[in-house]
Write an enzyme that holds these catalytic residues in place. Structure first.
Site, PDB file in Angstrom:
ATOM      1  N   GLY A  24     -11.535  12.221  29.860  1.00 29.03           N
ATOM      2  CA  GLY A  24     -10.377  11.398  29.279  1.00 29.03           C
ATOM      3  C   GLY A  24     -10.589  11.621  27.531  1.00 29.03           C
ATOM      4  N   GLN A  27      -9.541   9.540  19.051  1.00 31.46           N
ATOM      5  CA  GLN A  27     -10.799  10.369  19.172  1.00 31.46           C
ATOM      6  C   GLN A  27     -10.582  11.753  18.369  1.00 31.46           C
ATOM      7  OE1 GLN A  27     -11.388   9.448  23.260  1.00 31.46           O
ATOM      8  NE2 GLN A  27     -13.480   9.444  22.873  1.00 31.46           N
ATOM      9  N   CYS A  53     -18.493   7.990  26.856  1.00 34.62           N
ATOM     10  CA  CYS A  53     -17.442   8.326  26.049  1.00 34.62           C
ATOM     11  C   CYS A  53     -17.877   9.359  25.201  1.00 34.62           C
ATOM     12  CB  CYS A  53     -17.420   6.851  25.197  1.00 34.62           C
ATOM     13  SG  CYS A  53     -15.985   7.061  24.029  1.00 34.62           S
ATOM     14  N   LEU A  54     -16.626  10.037  24.933  1.00 39.67           N
ATOM     15  CA  LEU A  54     -16.909  11.467  24.070  1.00 39.67           C
ATOM     16  C   LEU A  54     -17.192  11.060  22.508  1.00 39.67           C
ATOM     17  CD1 LEU A  54     -14.227  13.761  25.491  1.00 39.67           C
ATOM     18  CD2 LEU A  54     -16.542  14.055  25.867  1.00 39.67           C
ATOM     19  N   HIS A  64     -10.281   2.770  30.472  1.00 42.99           N
ATOM     20  CA  HIS A  64     -11.091   3.148  29.236  1.00 42.99           C
ATOM     21  C   HIS A  64     -10.330   3.608  28.136  1.00 42.99           C
ATOM     22  CE1 HIS A  64     -14.963   4.988  27.457  1.00 42.99           C
ATOM     23  NE2 HIS A  64     -13.855   5.694  26.891  1.00 42.99           N
ATOM     24  N   GLU A  65      -9.239   4.629  28.590  1.00 41.54           N
ATOM     25  CA  GLU A  65      -8.299   5.211  27.482  1.00 41.54           C
ATOM     26  C   GLU A  65      -7.459   4.211  26.879  1.00 41.54           C
ATOM     27  OE1 GLU A  65      -9.378   7.990  26.467  1.00 41.54           O
ATOM     28  OE2 GLU A  65     -10.614   8.076  28.046  1.00 41.54           O
ATOM     29  N   HIS A  91      -8.907   2.476  24.000  1.00 40.58           N
ATOM     30  CA  HIS A  91      -8.803   3.316  22.933  1.00 40.58           C
ATOM     31  C   HIS A  91      -7.818   3.166  22.170  1.00 40.58           C
ATOM     32  CE1 HIS A  91     -12.648   5.836  22.703  1.00 40.58           C
ATOM     33  NE2 HIS A  91     -12.576   6.239  24.004  1.00 40.58           N
TER      34      HIS A  91
HETATM   35 ZN    ZN Z   1     -14.014   7.016  25.208  1.00 38.22          ZN
END
Ligand code: ZN
Length: 198
Positions: free
Chosen positions: A45, A50, A107-108, A149-150, A153
């Site tokens: 995701g 991000q 998380c990226l 999660h997204e 963000h």
């Molecule tokens: Zn994340």
């Protein structure tokens, strides 16, 4: 085009996404680049914040996650989640459903950091599509977790905000270091390969 993924410490990760008023070529290009960037980083995701855009846009792809099953209904119709990926969610409204369960997430924007987060087992997300229509997504399992999660963000909420205080305390020096390195512009990314990185 692969975009740079911003890491913890970059203030845009804390910005609330602005609603997208027109799904135009710029948004379609951004979404395509986000999908490409997510795949290149082995993520499941990625939210617009991000990649430096405070917009209500996120992409998800759980098709390679074998050990954490998902279910998906699109507009009430059951579909194989694999065939529907990647999902592009524009201006999603996410309704939490069912009881919560703990699960591991990465998380990226937090290289090499994972945490156990409580999320509801299912969600309903109403979103706009790249084609200009609307879709209702009912998800459970890992996909429900990824969407939550997204969705966080898009509101400037990060998974560390949802860790319990003991877990956060245990990560505190790593988080401080990452935050400081990001603020100083030190690039230290190593290719993190994890199927639970969102
Ligand atoms: Zn994340």
């Amino acid at each position: 085009m692969i975009l740079q993924i911003l890491e913890y410490g970059d203030p845009i990760l804390r910005a609330k996404g602005k609603p997208i008023e027109n799904v135009d070529d710029r948004i379609r290009e951004l979404a395509a680049n986000m999908v490409e960037t997510m795949h290149a980083a082995n993520g499941v995701g990625l939210a617009a914040q991000q990649v430096g855009e405070a917009l209500r846009l996120t992409v998800v792809d759980v098709s390679l996650v074998e050990d954490r099953p998902s279910t998906l209904k699109l507009d009430g119709k059951e579909v194989d989640p694999k065939t529907a990926m990647p999902l592009v969610l524009i201006n999603p409204e996410i309704e939490l459903r069912g009881t919560s369960e703990a699960g591991v997430e990465g998380c990226l924007s937090f290289p090499e950091i994972t945490g156990t987060i409580e999320r509801t087992k299912s969600v309903i997300a109403r979103a706009q599509t790249l084609e200009g229509g609307a879709v209702e997504i009912e998800a459970s399992g890992f996909l429900a977790r990824a969407i939550q999660h997204e969705g966080d963000h898009l509101n400037g909420i990060l998974f560390i905000d949802r860790m319990n205080s003991a877990a956060k305390a245990a990560l505190s020096s790593r988080l401080k270091r990452l935050h400081k390195e990001t603020r100083r512009g030190i690039r230290h990314r190593e290719p993190l390969v994890s199927e639970t990185t969102l």
